[in-house]
Design a protein around this motif. Structure first.
Motif, PDB file in Angstrom:
ATOM      1  N   GLU A   1      12.378  83.842  58.010  1.00 36.40           N
ATOM      2  CA  GLU A   1      12.617  82.723  57.103  1.00 36.40           C
ATOM      3  C   GLU A   1      11.741  81.520  57.457  1.00 36.40           C
ATOM      4  O   GLU A   1      11.311  80.768  56.582  1.00 36.40           O
ATOM      5  CB  GLU A   1      14.088  82.326  57.119  1.00 36.40           C
ATOM      6  CG  GLU A   1      15.008  83.291  56.386  1.00 36.40           C
ATOM      7  CD  GLU A   1      14.705  83.354  54.902  1.00 36.40           C
ATOM      8  OE1 GLU A   1      14.339  82.315  54.323  1.00 36.40           O
ATOM      9  OE2 GLU A   1      14.828  84.448  54.333  1.00 36.40           O
TER      10      GLU A   1
ATOM     11  N   ALA B   1      11.627  94.094  61.669  1.00 34.74           N
ATOM     12  CA  ALA B   1      12.796  94.187  60.780  1.00 34.74           C
ATOM     13  C   ALA B   1      12.874  95.562  60.130  1.00 34.74           C
ATOM     14  O   ALA B   1      13.951  96.159  60.041  1.00 34.74           O
ATOM     15  CB  ALA B   1      12.720  93.093  59.706  1.00 34.74           C
TER      16      ALA B   1
ATOM     17  N   ARG C   1      15.569  92.765  55.650  1.00 33.70           N
ATOM     18  CA  ARG C   1      16.021  91.814  56.681  1.00 33.70           C
ATOM     19  C   ARG C   1      17.526  91.949  56.911  1.00 33.70           C
ATOM     20  O   ARG C   1      17.987  91.919  58.056  1.00 33.70           O
ATOM     21  CB  ARG C   1      15.689  90.380  56.254  1.00 33.70           C
ATOM     22  CG  ARG C   1      14.206  90.087  56.175  1.00 33.70           C
ATOM     23  CD  ARG C   1      13.926  88.594  56.158  1.00 33.70           C
ATOM     24  NE  ARG C   1      14.499  87.913  55.016  1.00 33.70           N
ATOM     25  CZ  ARG C   1      13.885  87.806  53.834  1.00 33.70           C
ATOM     26  NH1 ARG C   1      12.701  88.384  53.642  1.00 33.70           N
ATOM     27  NH2 ARG C   1      14.441  87.149  52.842  1.00 33.70           N
TER      28      ARG C   1
ATOM     29  N   GLU D   1       8.158  91.117  60.451  1.00 34.70           N
ATOM     30  CA  GLU D   1       8.711  91.931  59.371  1.00 34.70           C
ATOM     31  C   GLU D   1       8.617  93.418  59.705  1.00 34.70           C
ATOM     32  O   GLU D   1       9.448  94.225  59.262  1.00 34.70           O
ATOM     33  CB  GLU D   1       8.015  91.619  58.048  1.00 34.70           C
ATOM     34  CG  GLU D   1       8.309  90.211  57.544  1.00 34.70           C
ATOM     35  CD  GLU D   1       8.424  90.142  56.033  1.00 34.70           C
ATOM     36  OE1 GLU D   1       8.838  91.134  55.406  1.00 34.70           O
ATOM     37  OE2 GLU D   1       8.100  89.075  55.484  1.00 34.70           O
TER      38      GLU D   1
ATOM     39  N   LYS E   1      14.156  91.082  51.313  1.00 31.18           N
ATOM     40  CA  LYS E   1      15.430  90.476  51.728  1.00 31.18           C
ATOM     41  C   LYS E   1      16.401  91.546  52.211  1.00 31.18           C
ATOM     42  O   LYS E   1      17.073  91.380  53.240  1.00 31.18           O
ATOM     43  CB  LYS E   1      16.043  89.693  50.565  1.00 31.18           C
ATOM     44  CG  LYS E   1      17.377  89.032  50.910  1.00 31.18           C
ATOM     45  CD  LYS E   1      17.926  88.274  49.706  1.00 31.18           C
ATOM     46  CE  LYS E   1      19.273  87.633  50.030  1.00 31.18           C
ATOM     47  NZ  LYS E   1      19.813  86.898  48.854  1.00 31.18           N
TER      48      LYS E   1
ATOM     49  N   CYS F   1      15.837  87.664  61.398  1.00 35.23           N
ATOM     50  CA  CYS F   1      15.956  87.052  60.063  1.00 35.23           C
ATOM     51  C   CYS F   1      15.519  85.596  60.066  1.00 35.23           C
ATOM     52  O   CYS F   1      14.788  85.145  59.183  1.00 35.23           O
ATOM     53  CB  CYS F   1      17.396  87.158  59.559  1.00 35.23           C
ATOM     54  SG  CYS F   1      17.865  88.805  59.014  1.00 35.23           S
TER      55      CYS F   1
ATOM     56  N   ASN G   1      20.168  88.653  63.445  1.00 33.72           N
ATOM     57  CA  ASN G   1      20.053  87.269  62.978  1.00 33.72           C
ATOM     58  C   ASN G   1      18.794  86.581  63.490  1.00 33.72           C
ATOM     59  O   ASN G   1      18.186  85.779  62.779  1.00 33.72           O
ATOM     60  CB  ASN G   1      21.290  86.465  63.394  1.00 33.72           C
ATOM     61  CG  ASN G   1      22.521  86.843  62.600  1.00 33.72           C
ATOM     62  OD1 ASN G   1      22.420  87.317  61.474  1.00 33.72           O
ATOM     63  ND2 ASN G   1      23.693  86.654  63.192  1.00 33.72           N
TER      64      ASN G   1
END
Length: 222
Positions: A158, A98, A145, A95, A142, A154, A151
Motif C-alpha cells: 500500500e 504476496a 494481498r 508483490e 487486492k 499488505c 499485514n
C-alpha cells in the motif's frame, strides 16, 4: 493538466489531492525531468494557497521525484526515471512475496473468488473496456494481498501502490498491452491455484518488470 482546477471541494485534504495530481503528472511525463514547478503558477492552476502546495512538494521531494534548489524553487528530478524503475523493483519484490504467500495459503473459496475476477478480466479485455479491465486488475492484486494473510506485506504494498496508478492507466489504454497483461495475470492465477509459490512469485515479478519497461520506454520516446 487543465489551466485551472478547483480542488477545494474534495473530501480529502487539499495537500493530499495536490500531491496525487502532481505525482501522476510527473510519473506520466506531463512534467518532464528538469521542469520548474513554479509555486505561484501551480497555486493559481489548482486555485489554492501556496501552503498545501509547499507541503505536497516536500512530500514529493522525500520520494525522490522533486528536488528543491535554495532561492530558485522546486524542479522535477532528473533522476525520475531511475526513481520509477527502482520503486517498481521494490514493488515487484514485495508483490512477488504476496503471491508466494497466497499460493501457500489460498483455500478453495478464495480460488473461486480469484477465478471469477480472471473471468471478468478476460471478458473486458476482449471487449477492449480499459476502464473495467483496470477495475478488475486492481481487484485481482487486492485479492492476492488479502489471500497472502500477512499485514506487514499488505502495508508495504500500500505504501508504494500510488506510484503505479498513473503508469497502469497508460498501460491499459494500449489495446495490445491489454492482451499481454491479461495473459500475464492468467499465468499468475494459474501458479497460485496450483499452489506453486516459486512460479507465482516469478510470474508477478516478470509481469511488473515488463510493464514497467513498457512505461519507461514509452516515456523516453515522448
Amino acid at each position: 493538466m487543465e489551466n485551472t482546477m478547483d480542488i477545494t471541494s474534495q473530501t480529502r485534504s487539499v495537500r493530499d489531492v495536490v500531491y496525487e495530481k502532481l505525482k501522476e503528472a510527473i510519473l506520466m511525463g506531463e512534467y518532464k525531468p528538469g521542469f520548474h514547478l513554479n509555486e505561484r503558477q501551480l497555486a493559481q492552476q489548482f486555485m489554492i494557497s501556496t501552503t498545501p502546495l509547499k507541503e505536497a512538494l516536500r512530500h514529493l521531494e522525500q520520494e525522490g521525484l522533486v528536488i528543491t534548489r535554495p532561492r530558485v524553487g522546486a524542479f522535477v528530478s532528473n533522476d525520475v526515471m531511475i526513481s520509477i524503475e527502482e520503486i517498481n523493483l521494490v514493488r515487484s519484490a514485495i508483490e512477488g512475496v504476496a503471491a508466494r504467500l497466497a499460493a501457500t495459503k489460498i483455500d478453495e473459496d478464495e480460488i473461486l473468488q480469484l477465478g471469477q475476477v480472471i473471468k471478468e478480466m478476460e471478458l473486458y479485455t476482449k471487449e477492449r473496456n480499459s476502464e473495467k479491465v483496470l477495475e478488475m486488475n486492481t481487484q485481482f492484486h487486492k485479492l492476492i494481498r488479502i489471500f497472502a494473510k500477512n499485514n506487514y506485506v499488505c502495508k508495504q504494498i500500500e505504501a508504494i501502490r500510488s506510484f503505479d496508478l498513473g503508469p497502469r492507466n497508460k498501460i491499459l489504454s494500449n489495446f495490445d498491452e491489454l492482451d499481454r497483461a491479461f495473459h500475464e495475470h492468467h499465468l499468475i492465477y494459474e501458479k497460485i491455484i496450483m499452489r506453486d509459490p516459486d512460479g507465482a512469485e516469478n510470474a508477478v515479478r516478470m509481469h511488473i518488470h515488463r510493464s514497467t519497461r513498457f512505461v519507461l520506454d514509452g516515456k523516453q520516446q515522448l
